[in-house]
Design an enzyme around this catalytic site. Structure first.
Site, PDB file in Angstrom:
ATOM      1  N   ASP A  78      36.822  91.061  37.393  1.00 27.64           N
ATOM      2  CA  ASP A  78      35.683  90.281  37.864  1.00 27.64           C
ATOM      3  C   ASP A  78      34.703  90.007  36.727  1.00 27.64           C
ATOM      4  O   ASP A  78      34.160  88.915  36.612  1.00 27.64           O
ATOM      5  CB  ASP A  78      34.965  91.001  39.016  1.00 27.64           C
ATOM      6  CG  ASP A  78      33.657  90.298  39.365  1.00 27.64           C
ATOM      7  OD1 ASP A  78      33.716  89.146  39.825  1.00 27.64           O
ATOM      8  OD2 ASP A  78      32.588  90.877  39.127  1.00 27.64           O
ATOM      9  N   HIS A 125      24.556  95.673  50.541  1.00 29.18           N
ATOM     10  CA  HIS A 125      24.474  94.830  49.345  1.00 29.18           C
ATOM     11  C   HIS A 125      23.661  93.584  49.653  1.00 29.18           C
ATOM     12  O   HIS A 125      23.826  92.965  50.694  1.00 29.18           O
ATOM     13  CB  HIS A 125      25.882  94.416  48.903  1.00 29.18           C
ATOM     14  CG  HIS A 125      25.860  93.480  47.732  1.00 29.18           C
ATOM     15  ND1 HIS A 125      25.640  93.905  46.440  1.00 29.18           N
ATOM     16  CD2 HIS A 125      25.984  92.126  47.658  1.00 29.18           C
ATOM     17  CE1 HIS A 125      25.661  92.867  45.624  1.00 29.18           C
ATOM     18  NE2 HIS A 125      25.861  91.774  46.333  1.00 29.18           N
ATOM     19  N   SER A 169      34.343  88.036  44.309  1.00 31.65           N
ATOM     20  CA  SER A 169      33.646  88.712  43.219  1.00 31.65           C
ATOM     21  C   SER A 169      32.736  89.817  43.763  1.00 31.65           C
ATOM     22  O   SER A 169      32.787  90.980  43.340  1.00 31.65           O
ATOM     23  CB  SER A 169      32.828  87.675  42.439  1.00 31.65           C
ATOM     24  OG  SER A 169      31.911  88.282  41.571  1.00 31.65           O
ATOM     25  N   LYS A 221      33.517  94.334  43.952  1.00 35.79           N
ATOM     26  CA  LYS A 221      32.641  95.393  43.426  1.00 35.79           C
ATOM     27  C   LYS A 221      32.239  96.370  44.531  1.00 35.79           C
ATOM     28  O   LYS A 221      32.159  97.583  44.306  1.00 35.79           O
ATOM     29  CB  LYS A 221      31.399  94.770  42.784  1.00 35.79           C
ATOM     30  CG  LYS A 221      31.734  94.130  41.425  1.00 35.79           C
ATOM     31  CD  LYS A 221      30.570  93.346  40.838  1.00 35.79           C
ATOM     32  CE  LYS A 221      30.508  91.964  41.421  1.00 35.79           C
ATOM     33  NZ  LYS A 221      29.953  90.925  40.543  1.00 35.79           N
ATOM     34  N   ARG A 268      33.614  81.789  34.612  1.00 39.62           N
ATOM     35  CA  ARG A 268      33.112  80.817  35.604  1.00 39.62           C
ATOM     36  C   ARG A 268      31.744  80.309  35.210  1.00 39.62           C
ATOM     37  O   ARG A 268      31.409  79.140  35.429  1.00 39.62           O
ATOM     38  CB  ARG A 268      33.059  81.476  36.992  1.00 39.62           C
ATOM     39  CG  ARG A 268      34.431  81.680  37.608  1.00 39.62           C
ATOM     40  CD  ARG A 268      34.362  82.672  38.779  1.00 39.62           C
ATOM     41  NE  ARG A 268      33.383  82.276  39.753  1.00 39.62           N
ATOM     42  CZ  ARG A 268      32.644  83.136  40.486  1.00 39.62           C
ATOM     43  NH1 ARG A 268      32.784  84.439  40.335  1.00 39.62           N
ATOM     44  NH2 ARG A 268      31.771  82.680  41.350  1.00 39.62           N
TER      45      ARG A 268
HETATM   46  N1  URA Z   1      27.297  87.463  42.253  1.00 37.91           N
HETATM   47  C1  URA Z   1      28.482  88.002  41.911  1.00 37.91           C
HETATM   48  O1  URA Z   1      28.586  89.208  41.755  1.00 37.91           O
HETATM   49  N2  URA Z   1      29.536  87.199  41.776  1.00 37.91           N
HETATM   50  C2  URA Z   1      29.463  85.867  41.946  1.00 37.91           C
HETATM   51  O2  URA Z   1      30.460  85.209  41.817  1.00 37.91           O
HETATM   52  C3  URA Z   1      28.218  85.324  42.285  1.00 37.91           C
HETATM   53  C4  URA Z   1      27.148  86.148  42.431  1.00 37.91           C
END
Ligand code: URA
Ligand code: CA
Length: 433
Positions: free
Chosen positions: A161, A82, A183, A187, A168
């Site tokens: 999320d 990632h 976050s 994923k 946020r």
């Molecule tokens: N990318 C994400 O997936 N989450 C965040 O909080 C910031 C960047």
């Protein structure tokens, strides 16, 4: 349990228990806890932080808020990569076949998303016929038989999320290490792989502008991964200028092919080896990072990585002859050079602004509804530290419109030429625990 008490607890700098974190995420996902209370909590976390245990709990609570991908039908250690997002980042296109050539299963679920260029799937769709609309069974079979496949994102993954990230975004609580780390990791963990390699970018084009912040984020994510049973490593890499030369979908496919042939841009190759060796090591195919890197270089040299790319493209309906004949990729109607206005050394190429210039041409999506033009983009002819003479081309614009004054203006505003400058260090650090 009352949400107001939990907000107060965090506001006062105390630790939230596992059950409390689960209560919050579960209640928020279901809509039982309102946005205003979760905003207050996010702000408390922003100021008071979370310890490693709380971060791991928050991550797993978000993983459990939705569906998770089951990769158990795929043999071997599945390693996912990632990137926290960069400009012209072609690493996935190179790494997937490179690592698969060493018999490591690459089971990639990918999205399209917004950005300067398309996501991995959009880029691959620059290859005529290539498609990711395959069934889960086909996906599993392809990976078992060929070690590599890409499938489009489906299912309701980490809805908590999704909701929290959107909240946020409008409450000034995005820039919080525990919230970003949980976050991203939620994923990745929901996507089902056994091990995770992270490319945390730093510099103008990155989310984390300083190397210090990037390091803190990398440590936070590696710690979460290892605490929840997914072996995780990270590379901290420079994104003060775009990676490689190409920014644009077809252009990046060609750049990835060049790199698999061993003729790619030096920085792209270096980063692919830095990330790839961690993937090979975590997959258990080498006993040290050095040995892993040797193995990667070998499959580039002996052509196996390139063969794997052809096999992958063919399996998913694509025309693999583009590998030997990249001219068959979609091409733009107009090539426009942007000449340097003075002699000197390139001192700055502001990555995110140059990325936006590529997006103006149509290389990326500004909104979910935008259509991508796979042919267009920018080719950098110079990188930071390169000498340049007045009149020499800095950038070649690949456009499908004749009038590109807006793009030229952005390029001039974001490439600085000075008397002296040095190429930035690409790999700042590696984080292994
Ligand atoms: N990318 C994400 O997936 N989450 C965040 O909080 C910031 C960047
Ligand atoms: Ca590139």
């Amino acid at each position: 349990m009352r949400m107001v008490d939990l907000i107060e607890k965090k506001r006062d700098g105390k630790e939230l228990a596992t059950e409390e974190i689960n209560f919050i995420i579960d209640g928020y996902t279901k809509g039982d806890i309102p946005d205003y209370q979760v905003s207050a909590l996010a702000m408390a976390i922003f100021f008071k932080d979370m310890n490693d245990r709380e971060r791991a709990d928050l991550t797993m609570a978000m993983v459990n808020s939705g569906e998770t991908i089951d990769l158990s039908g795929i043999e071997g250690v599945k390693v996912d990569k990632h990137s926290t997002g960069g400009v012209g980042d072609t690493t996935t296109l190179v790494l997937a076949p490179l690592v698969a050539a060493l018999d490591i299963p690459v089971a990639k679920m990918s999205g399209r998303g917004l950005g300067h260029t398309g996501g991995t799937i959009d880029k691959l769709e620059a290859i005529s016929g290539f498609h990711v609309e395959i069934t889960k069974e086909e996906f599993t079979n392809l990976v078992n038989n060929h070690k590599i496949a890409v499938i489009g994102q489906t299912g309701n993954i980490t809805p908590a999320d999704k909701k929290l990230y959107a909240l946020r975004d409008v409450t000034a609580t995005v820039d919080s290490i525990p919230l970003i780390a949980s976050s991203i990791m939620s994923k990745k963990i929901a996507a089902g792989s056994d091990a995770i390699v992270l490319d945390v970018k730093t510099g103008a084009g990155a989310f984390m502008k300083t190397a210090e912040d990037a390091k803190a984020l990398a440590h936070a994510m590696v710690s979460i991964g290892n605490n929840v049973g997914r072996r995780t490593m990270a590379v901290i890499s420079d994104m003060s200028q775009p990676l490689g030369y190409a920014i644009g979908n077809s252009l990046e496919v060609k750049e990835a092919i060049d790199t698999l042939k061993g003729n790619g841009p030096k920085d792209l190759e270096e980063l692919c080896l830095a990330l790839g060796r961690q993937m090979v090591y975590l997959a258990g195919k080498a006993s040290s990072l050095e040995e892993a890197e040797e193995k990667l270089k070998e499959v580039i040299k002996n052509g196996k990585a390139l063969e794997k790319f052809k096999e992958f493209v063919t399996n998913q309906g694509g025309d693999a002859s583009i590998v030997d004949d990249p001219e068959k990729l979609p091409r733009a109607d107009y090539l426009i050079e942007v000449p340097a206005k003075s002699d000197g050394v390139v001192a700055e190429i502001v990555a995110d602004e140059i990325g936006t210039a590529a997006m103006l041409l149509g290389a990326g999506r500004a909104t979910k509804e935008s259509e991508i033009d796979l042919a267009v983009g920018l080719m950098l002819n110079k990188k930071i530290g390169d000498q340049v003479k007045a009149g020499e081309s800095l950038v070649t614009i690949h456009a499908n419109r004749e009038q590109v004054d807006d793009v030229i203006e952005m390029i001039y505003a974001n490439i600085r030429i000075a008397d002296q400058a040095e190429a930035p260090v690409l790999v700042h650090d590696i984080v292994t625990e």
